[in-house]
Design an enzyme around this catalytic site. Structure first.
Site, PDB file in Angstrom:
ATOM      1  N   ASP A  89       0.687  -1.162   0.186  1.00 23.46           N
ATOM      2  CA  ASP A  89       0.475  -0.124  -0.352  1.00 23.46           C
ATOM      3  C   ASP A  89       0.766   1.220   0.629  1.00 23.46           C
ATOM      4  O   ASP A  89       2.576   1.272   0.495  1.00 23.46           O
ATOM      5  CB  ASP A  89      -1.602   0.368   1.190  1.00 23.46           C
ATOM      6  CG  ASP A  89       0.065   0.117   2.693  1.00 23.46           C
ATOM      7  OD1 ASP A  89       0.652  -1.125   2.689  1.00 23.46           O
ATOM      8  OD2 ASP A  89      -0.774   1.564   3.415  1.00 23.46           O
TER       9      ASP A  89
ATOM     10  N   GLU B  74      -0.258  -0.414   5.749  1.00 22.15           N
ATOM     11  CA  GLU B  74       1.177  -0.428   6.481  1.00 22.15           C
ATOM     12  C   GLU B  74       0.869   1.129   6.756  1.00 22.15           C
ATOM     13  O   GLU B  74       0.983   2.034   7.004  1.00 22.15           O
ATOM     14  CB  GLU B  74       2.227  -0.758   6.228  1.00 22.15           C
ATOM     15  CG  GLU B  74       3.191  -0.206   7.348  1.00 22.15           C
ATOM     16  CD  GLU B  74       4.135   1.237   7.060  1.00 22.15           C
ATOM     17  OE1 GLU B  74       4.448   1.872   8.358  1.00 22.15           O
ATOM     18  OE2 GLU B  74       3.604   2.351   5.936  1.00 22.15           O
TER      19      GLU B  74
END
Length: 453
Positions: free
Chosen positions: A92, A156
């Site tokens: 991500d 994250e």
């Protein structure tokens, strides 16, 4: 053997670039309000396919409690008693922050001035490519000498804790003798660096209400309590005159011992405008690695264009507080919330909501794995000695792993050196650093296996 391994890693760089370009093309921002979930799912599927192609077993898309997916795979080593190393990265990425501000498209890998540009090139899709390149090089020279687990996270950047909670519910999944977190970076390009500490983080949304609805500023202004003005006063109370973070009850005077960050170098890296002072006191390393730091990430208020002459009834802000090792993030969260509530003027109604939280982290740099990493970095970087630095950012999973596996040695390396401009527009990665750190990881796995044998 070292020269042959280096040559193989160099020969794998065109493949690394091609695969990184494919990964960067996924708009994998883990925020469905901005980008469709399908982009993250497509990135996760790409990673799962890549692991299967490398011979990984038990490859799985893990549905984590925050609604995102992490990718897991296991590559068996030469023997059942070989040590196990967990390799971590995340797919991500941060939002592009306005695509028109980029010199080249953020989701299209572009080479310019010797660097590869695109969102996630350094943070942290490049970290996955580093892992894959190291493993491929070892396979061409006798095989991977350890059992390898790979975990690639999908949230994250959001700090929503999905993988942490999944790991806590499945504690056997990520168990390892050593853990390499590929989400840090060298202090400078060409200076091999391990990150020994991470600041934790708490993220709060604070809302202020003073009126049942907006009022005409001419008719009511001067007596009606303005929610936006109240919020501004509350936020201003979080800093001293010199910019030092001042959350009531939170210590802000710790000192960093180790690698220092010269002020002129920091000004250049941070692109501070001429004539503008740095904030805070103490050394730069004290301020960014050893002390708390508050940041107002956003404020909901009327934009200048289209604003009306009104006294605002409501306002809210998103506030981040970074906390150093030695400070419990939950305690810091309570202190920040209490400070904001106490700072509200005029009896304004305040509501504080926790959005995310992660604990700070400190590694044991005297462990055998660090000795193996020191040797690997010295070889890969042509005799340059390994430096030990802190990092102001947070990787919440680190403390979860340290708690679940207290005997595991955790090392943080990666591609996010200052020139990478992670989280900003025009993020990039140095191909040379990708090559050097891929070689470093391959050498480390060999040395670590030999030391554990």
């Amino acid at each position: 053997m070292e020269q042959a391994l280096a040559a193989t890693v160099a020969a794998l760089q065109p493949r690394a670039r091609a695969e990184l370009a494919e990964l960067v093309a996924f708009r994998s921002v883990a925020d469905p309000a901005q980008f469709p979930r399908s982009e993250c799912e497509a990135a996760a599927a790409w990673i799962a396919d890549a692991l299967r192609a490398e011979g990984f077993e038990d490859v799985a898309l893990l549905d984590t409690p925050d609604g995102t997916q992490s990718v897991y795979g296991f590559l068996p080593g030469p023997a059942t008693d070989a040590p196990t190393v967990l390799l971590y990265a995340h797919y991500d990425v941060q939002p592009p922050l306005g695509e028109d501000a980029w010199l080249t498209p953020p989701f299209e890998l572009t080479e310019r001035d010797g660097r590869w540009y695109g969102r996630g090139t350094a943070d942290c899709k490049g970290g996955l490519i580093m892992h894959l390149t190291a493993l491929r090089a070892l396979k061409e020279h006798g095989g991977v000498p350890v059992n390898v687990k790979v975990i690639v996270e999908g949230s994250e950047e959001q700090g929503t804790g999905g993988l942490e909670r999944y790991a806590e519910a499945h504690p056997e999944l990520l168990a390892a003798d050593a853990i390499v977190i590929g989400d840090a970076g060298n202090f400078r390009v060409g200076l091999p660096t391990v990150t020994a500490t991470l600041r934790g983080m708490t993220l709060l949304r604070v809302s202020v209400d003073t009126l049942e609805g907006n009022l005409h500023s001419g008719q009511f202004g001067g007596a009606a309590p303005d929610a936006l003005a109240a919020l501004i006063r509350m936020l201003d109370s979080l800093r001293a005159e010199d910019g030092t973070t001042t959350v009531t009850g939170l210590m802000a005077d710790a000192a960093w011992e180790g690698l220092q960050y010269p002020e002129e170098g920091f000004r250049k890296d941070a692109k501070v405008l001429d004539g503008v002072d740095l904030i805070g006191s103490g050394t730069v390393a004290d301020r960014i690695w050893a002390r708390p730091a508050v940041t107002v990430l956003g404020i909901d208020c009327p934009p200048v264009v289209g604003a009306t002459p009104s006294v605002q009834a409501s306002a809210r802000a998103l506030v981040s507080l970074r906390v150093p090792p030695g400070v419990d993030a939950a305690d810091a969260n309570r202190l920040l919330a209490a400070h904001l509530e106490a700072a509200a003027p005029w009896g304004a109604r305040v509501a504080v909501e926790q959005i995310g939280q992660g604990q700070p982290f400190r590694a044991d740099t005297a462990s055998p794995a660090y000795a193996a990493m020191r040797e690997a970095m010295r070889t890969a970087y042509d005799g340059q000695e390994m430096a030990i630095a802190g990092q102001g950012g947070s990787i919440p999973l680190c403390n979860t792993l340290a708690s679940l596996y207290p005997d595991a040695e955790i090392l943080l390396i990666g591609l996010s050196e200052p020139e990478a401009q992670i989280h900003a527009v025009n993020e990039s990665v140095s191909p040379r650093e990708l090559e050097k750190l891929s070689l470093t990881e391959a050498l480390f796995l060999g040395r670590y296996a030999a030391g554990k044998g």
